[in-house]
Design a protein around this motif. Structure first.
Motif, PDB file in Angstrom:
ATOM      1  N   LEU A 261       0.829  -1.207   0.000  1.00 32.87           N
ATOM      2  CA  LEU A 261       0.000   0.000   0.000  1.00 32.87           C
ATOM      3  C   LEU A 261       0.862   1.255   0.000  1.00 32.87           C
ATOM      4  O   LEU A 261       0.619   2.205  -0.742  1.00 32.87           O
ATOM      5  N   ASP A 262       1.898   1.242   0.815  1.00 35.66           N
ATOM      6  CA  ASP A 262       2.794   2.408   0.885  1.00 35.66           C
ATOM      7  C   ASP A 262       3.522   2.610  -0.436  1.00 35.66           C
ATOM      8  O   ASP A 262       3.775   3.749  -0.845  1.00 35.66           O
ATOM      9  N   VAL A 287       3.866  11.582  -2.770  1.00 36.37           N
ATOM     10  CA  VAL A 287       2.520  11.217  -2.294  1.00 36.37           C
ATOM     11  C   VAL A 287       1.513  12.250  -2.790  1.00 36.37           C
ATOM     12  O   VAL A 287       0.445  11.915  -3.304  1.00 36.37           O
ATOM     13  N   ARG A 288       1.897  13.512  -2.644  1.00 35.86           N
ATOM     14  CA  ARG A 288       0.979  14.581  -3.032  1.00 35.86           C
ATOM     15  C   ARG A 288       0.684  14.540  -4.529  1.00 35.86           C
ATOM     16  O   ARG A 288      -0.451  14.737  -4.959  1.00 35.86           O
ATOM     17  N   PRO A 299      -5.359   4.242   4.609  1.00 34.32           N
ATOM     18  CA  PRO A 299      -4.491   3.268   5.264  1.00 34.32           C
ATOM     19  C   PRO A 299      -5.240   2.583   6.407  1.00 34.32           C
ATOM     20  O   PRO A 299      -6.348   2.980   6.750  1.00 34.32           O
ATOM     21  N   LEU A 320      -8.175  16.780   4.742  1.00 32.18           N
ATOM     22  CA  LEU A 320      -6.777  16.325   4.684  1.00 32.18           C
ATOM     23  C   LEU A 320      -6.263  16.088   3.266  1.00 32.18           C
ATOM     24  O   LEU A 320      -5.107  16.305   2.954  1.00 32.18           O
ATOM     25  N   TYR A 323      -6.500  20.055   1.334  1.00 32.45           N
ATOM     26  CA  TYR A 323      -6.334  21.363   1.963  1.00 32.45           C
ATOM     27  C   TYR A 323      -5.408  22.302   1.203  1.00 32.45           C
ATOM     28  O   TYR A 323      -5.336  23.493   1.510  1.00 32.45           O
ATOM     29  N   ARG A 324      -4.706  21.769   0.209  1.00 33.24           N
ATOM     30  CA  ARG A 324      -3.848  22.636  -0.592  1.00 33.24           C
ATOM     31  C   ARG A 324      -4.583  23.192  -1.816  1.00 33.24           C
ATOM     32  O   ARG A 324      -4.041  24.022  -2.542  1.00 33.24           O
TER      33      ARG A 324
END
Lengths: 467, 329
Positions: A261-262, A287-288, A299, A320, A323-324
Motif C-alpha cells: 500500500l505504501d 505522495v501529493r 491506510p 486532509l 487542503y492545498r
C-alpha cells in the motif's frame, strides 16, 4: 462452590442486551461475538483494562485483574492477534525468561519441543519474534501460556492470525490440553472458528456470509499497473487493477500488505519496479503528486489517518486530502470556515450526529468519504473493516461496491480471507512480500485461500519446505 | 470541564501546585538538615513566602521584561512540540545568541535590533544542524538538539580565553522586550493555526504516518521547524544579554539550569501550546526571581531551579497519566 472454572455475566451485547458465558474445567468453549466485544472481553480478562459492565468469576471468586501480571498469577492467559512478544527475542528466549523456569537455551528448547510434540502444534523457536508470521507468533504465545501452566487460556480472534486449516490443527492440540484439565475459551467473530470448540455461545447475531449485491458490469481497462515491485520487503510484485473491479489482496499480518500500500501511495521508496496509472508512469511521483494524479488511499485503522484527528480540527481532518486546493487555502492561509462547512456537510450526508464521530465505524466511514470525495481513479484501502461489527463491515463493503459500480478501480488489502471472498471481484494472495496466487472468489474457499496466504501453496504447487 | 482551554489551565495549575507542594517538602528537609530541626516558621518566612512573592519585588513591568527571553525560548520549544519534536537544545541556542549579541553590541557597536537579528540568525543556523540530522539521517531530534547544545556551550567555553565578556551598553529594553515576545508569540500562533505550513506541522505532530499519507514531507517540515525553533532560542539569548541578564559567558551550568530549564518548564506547563507557553514563562520567571530572594543561609540558591524541575516532572507525569506515554490499566 461452583462447577465452572470461568463465568462471565452481564456481557454487553448488541441491542442493549446482556450475555452470559460459562466454561467448566477441561472444557473447550467458544463465544461467537463481534470483534469489538471479543477485544473488550479479552482486554478485561487479561488485565489490560477495567471498568466494563461484565462481571468475571474464577472458580466462584470475583476476578478483576489489575494488570496482566495479576491475571497470569491467577492462571488466566490471554492470547491476542497483536501479541505481546518482544520483537528482538526468539521464543526460546521468552521461554528462558518465564518465572519459575529460568533455564538455559538447551533446556528451554527441549521443554518447548516436548510440549509441541505433546499438543501436535508447531512453533518457530529460533527466529526473533519480530520476524515471525502472525500465526507463528500466535502459536508461540499459546506455547508460553502452556509452559506457564496457565489453567485458563483465552484465545481472542485466532482467525485474524491463523488460516482455517491452521485453526483446525490448533483446535486438535487444544482439545488435548483440555483433557489434561485446562479450560480454553475461544472468542471469535467467525462461526467456522466457533464450531471447532465443544460448544459455543452466540453473543452476537451470526454473521451473514452472502456476498453483497453488485451490478453485473464488464471489467474495464487497466487503471493501475504494477510491474516487479521490489523493496521494503516486497519481492517482484506484479498485478493490475482495472476499472469497475474490486481487487482484493489477501495476506496475513506481516505478509507485506502495508508495504505494498505504501509503495502504491508513494510513502515507501522502492528499489525496483514500475508503476503506471492510466498508462502514465508515476514511479517518481511524491505522495501529493499521486493524490493529484488520482490515487486515493485509506491506510489501516492503526495508521493514525482516521477522522477526526487529535491535533487538528474536524474541518482540517476532513479536508486532509484537499487542503492545498484553492477551495481550502488562499495565499498559504487556510480557509477554516470552508473546511468547517465541508466537514459539516460530509457528516450530515453520512448522517453522523455531533459527538458520534469517534466511534470506530464512523471514523472509517468518514475516512472513506474524505478520500473518495473528488476526482480519483483508484482507491487503495487497508483492513477497512478490522474490528467492526458485521453490519458495519457490510456498510463499508457496500460503499466500496458502489465505487466499483461507478467504474473506479478499488484495491482492497485485507488479512481476512472471508472479506476478500465476499467483497472482491478477484483475489490475490500475498505471503512474505510475494504474490502467491490469483483466484475467482466465486469458486474459491477460505481454506484454499488460507493455504496460499500462509505460503503452503504457491502458484498451484505445495511448498513442503515451509513445514 | 469540556472546554479544552479550561482543562489545560487546570492542568497547568495542578502541575504548579504539585510542584510547589513537593518543593515545600524539599525546603522542609533542607531546613532540617541546615538547622538540625524542623522550624515551620523559618521555612515559611525565609523560604516559601519570599519564593511566592519575591518575583513581584521589582514590579510587574520588570517581571514581564525579564520574562521575555524565557517566553521566546518557551515559544521555540512549543513550536517544535507542535510538530511532535522535543527541543532540548534551548540552553545552547541561548548561549550562542547571548554570545552573538555581545560580540555585535559591545565589540562592533551595532544597535540592539541588529544584535538581536544576528542572535536570531545564529540560532537559526545552529538549529538547522539537528534539523538536518533528523531529515537526512533520521536522528531523533531530542538527541540531536541536546548534543548540539552541549557542543555549543563547550565550544564557547573553549573560546572563553579569547572572548572578554563585556556588559551591554545601557538600553532601555524593559518595555519593548515583552512587546517583542508577545508579537512573536502571536506570529507563531497564527502561523501554526491558520497557515498551510502550520497544518503540515500539526499533522507531523499527530504522527509521521499521518503527515506522510497527507502528502507532507516529514524531513523537510522537521528541518524548518527546528530552524525556526533555533531562531527563537537564539533571539532569547540575545534579548536576555541586551536586557543585562547575562553577566558572563554562558557556562556548562546552563545546560541543566537557568533559561534552558525555564523554557522547558514553561513549554511543559503550557502543554506545548505557543501562546500559553509565553504566558507560562512569566509564571516560571516569577518563581525564579522569587527563588533569588529566599534566605541563602538556610536554602540553597538553586532551590528555585529544583522546584521548577519538580514542576516539569509533574507535567510529564500528568501527561503520561493521560495515556500519552502508555497503556492505562
Amino acid at each position: 462452590m461452583t462447577d465452572y472454572a470461568l463465568e462471565i455475566e452481564h456481557i454487553p451485547t448488541a441491542g442493549n442486551g446482556e450475555g452470559l458465558l460459562k466454561a467448566r474445567p477441561g472444557e473447550f468453549r467458544a463465544a461467537l461475538a463481534e470483534p469489538s466485544l471479543c477485544a473488550l472481553l479479552s482486554a478485561e480478562l487479561g488485565g489490560f483494562s477495567r471498568g466494563g459492565e461484565a462481571e468475571y468469576t474464577l472458580h466462584g471468586q470475583p476476578f478483576f485483574p489489575r494488570s496482566p501480571r495479576a491475571a497470569l498469577k491467577k492462571g488466566v492467559a490471554v492470547v491476542t492477534p497483536e501479541g505481546a512478544l518482544a520483537g528482538e527475542l526468539s521464543l526460546t528466549d521468552h521461554i528462558r525468561l518465564l518465572p519459575g523456569l529460568l533455564c538455559g537455551k538447551k533446556k528451554a528448547r527441549q521443554k518447548a519441543e516436548a510440549l509441541c510434540g505433546e499438543y501436535h502444534f508447531s512453533a518457530d523457536l529460533t527466529n526473533p519474534a519480530g520476524n515471525l508470521s502472525a500465526g507463528d507468533r500466535y502459536r508461540g504465545e499459546i506455547l508460553l501460556a502452556l509452559l506457564r501452566n496457565s489453567e485458563i487460556l483465552v484465545l481472542c480472534q485466532p482467525e485474524a492470525a491463523l488460516t482455517p486449516l491452521e485453526l483446525e490443527q490448533l483446535a486438535a492440540g487444544l482439545r488435548k490440553a483440555c483433557q489434561q484439565g485446562k479450560t480454553v475459551l475461544l472468542l471469535t467473530c467467525r462461526k467456522s472458528a466457533a464450531a471447532l470448540a465443544d460448544a459455543y455461545d452466540a453473543l452476537s447475531p451470526e454473521p451473514d456470509d452472502t456476498p453483497p449485491d453488485r451490478l453485473d458490469i464488464a471489467v474495464g481497462s487497466v487503471v493501475l499497473e504494477a510491474r516487479s515491485l521490489t523493496g521494503g520487503g516486497l519481492k517482484d510484485v506484479s498485478f493490475e487493477a482495472r476499472a469497475g473491479e474490486i481487487l482484493a489482496v489477501a495476506g496475513l499480518p506481516g505478509s507485506g500488505k502495508q508495504a505494498l500500500l505504501d509503495a502504491l501511495t508513494g510513502a515507501l521508496a522502492l528499489s525496483g519496479g514500475r508503476l503506471r496509472l492510466n498508462g502514465r508512469e508515476i514511479d517518481d511521483y511524491s505522495v501529493r503528486e499521486r493524490v493529484r494524479a488520482g490515487v486515493a488511499c485509506v491506510p489501516g485503522p492503526d495508521m493514525d489517518y482516521g477522522f477526526p484527528l487529535k491535533n487538528v480540527s474536524a474541518g482540517e481532518s476532513m479536508a486532509l486530502r484537499r487542503y492545498r486546493e484553492p477551495a481550502f487555502q488562499e495565499s498559504g492561509f487556510l480557509r477554516k470556515g470552508e473546511m468547517g462547512r465541508y466537514a459539516g456537510d460530509a457528516l450530515a450526508w453520512l448522517n453522523i450526529q455531533r459527538g458520534e464521530e469517534g466511534t470506530s465505524e464512523n471514523r472509517r466511514r468518514c475516512a472513506l468519504t474524505r478520500e473518495t470525495d473528488g476526482n480519483f481513479h483508484v482507491l487503495e484501502v487497508l483492513n477497512p473493516t478490522k474490528g467492526l461489527s458485521d453490519d458495519a463491515a457490510r456498510d463499508i463493503w457496500n460503499r466500496l461496491i458502489t465505487l466499483r459500480d461507478e467504474r473506479r478501480a478499488v484495491v482492497l488489502f485485507t488479512a481476512d480471507a472471508r472479506e476478500a471472498l465476499l467483497a472482491g471481484d478477484r483475489v490475490l494472495t500475498l505471503c512474505r512480500g510475494e504474490i502467491t496466487g490469483e483466484f475467482d472468489p466465486a469458486v474459491t474457499t477460505e481454506k484454499e485461500l488460507g493455504l496460499y496466504m500462509t505460503g503452503r501453496r504457491q502458484g498451484g504447487e505445495e511448498r513442503f519446505d515451509e513445514e | 470541564m469540556k472546554n479544552k482551554g479550561f482543562r489545560s489551565l487546570l492542568r497547568a495549575l495542578l502541575c504548579l501546585g504539585l510542584g510547589l507542594l513537593l518543593g515545600a517538602a524539599v525546603m522542609v528537609a533542607a531546613a532540617w538538615l541546615t538547622l538540625g530541626e524542623i522550624r515551620w516558621e523559618t521555612v515559611w518566612q525565609e523560604g516559601l513566602l519570599p519564593l511566592c512573592t519575591g518575583g513581584w519585588r521589582e514590579g510587574p513591568l520588570a517581571l514581564l521584561g525579564r520574562a521575555a527571553p524565557d517566553a521566546l525560548l518557551a515559544l521555540g520549544i512549543s513550536l517544535a512540540w507542535q510538530g511532535g519534536m522535543l527541543q532540548l537544545g534551548g540552553a545552547g541556542l541561548y548561549a550562542l545568541g547571548a554570545a552573538a549579541a555581545m560580540l555585535c553590541g559591545s565589540l562592533l557597536g551595532w544597535p540592539w535590533y541588529a544584535c538581536l537579528a544576528v542572535s536570531a540568525l545564529i540560532g537559526t543556523l545552529w538549529g538547522a544542524v539537528p534539523g538536518l540530522l533528523k531529515a537526512k539521517l533520521r536522528l531523533r531530534e531530542a538527541m540531536g538538539t541536546a548534543l548540539t547544545a552541549w557542543v555549543a556551550i563547550y565550544a564557547l567555553q573553549a573560546f572563553s580565553s579569547l572572548i572578554a565578556w563585556e556588559q551591554p551598553a545601557k538600553t532601555d529594553l524593559l518595555i519593548p522586550a515583552p512587546l517583542i515576545a508577545v508579537a512573536l508569540a502571536l506570529l507563531v500562533w497564527l502561523g501554526v493555526r491558520f497557515t498551510v505550513s502550520g497544518l503540515d506541522l500539526r499533522l507531523l505532530g499527530e504522527s509521521e504516518n499521518t503527515a506522510r499519507y497527507a502528502g507532507v514531507d516529514p524531513g523537510k517540515t522537521a528541518f524548518w521547524t527546528l530552524c525556526l525553533s533555533g531562531l527563537l532560542g537564539g533571539a532569547a539569548g540575545g534579548l536576555d544579554y541586551l536586557l543585562g541578564g547575562v553577566n558572563q559567558l554562558p557556562d556548562l551550568s546552563l545546560a541543566l539550569t537557568g533559561p534552558g530549564l525555564h523554557g522547558l518548564a514553561a513549554a511543559a506547563l503550557a502543554g506545548g501550546r505557543p501562546l500559553e507557553a509565553a504566558l507560562a514563562a512569566v509564571a516560571v520567571k516569577y518563581l525564579s526571581l522569587g527563588a533569588g530572594t529566599v534566605n541563602g543561609a538556610v536554602f540553597s540558591p538553586e532551590m528555585g531551579e529544583a522546584i521548577l524541575a519538580l514542576i516539569l516532572y509533574c507535567c510529564a507525569a500528568i501527561a503520561l497519566g493521560r495515556g500519552k506515554g502508555g497503556r492505562r490499566a
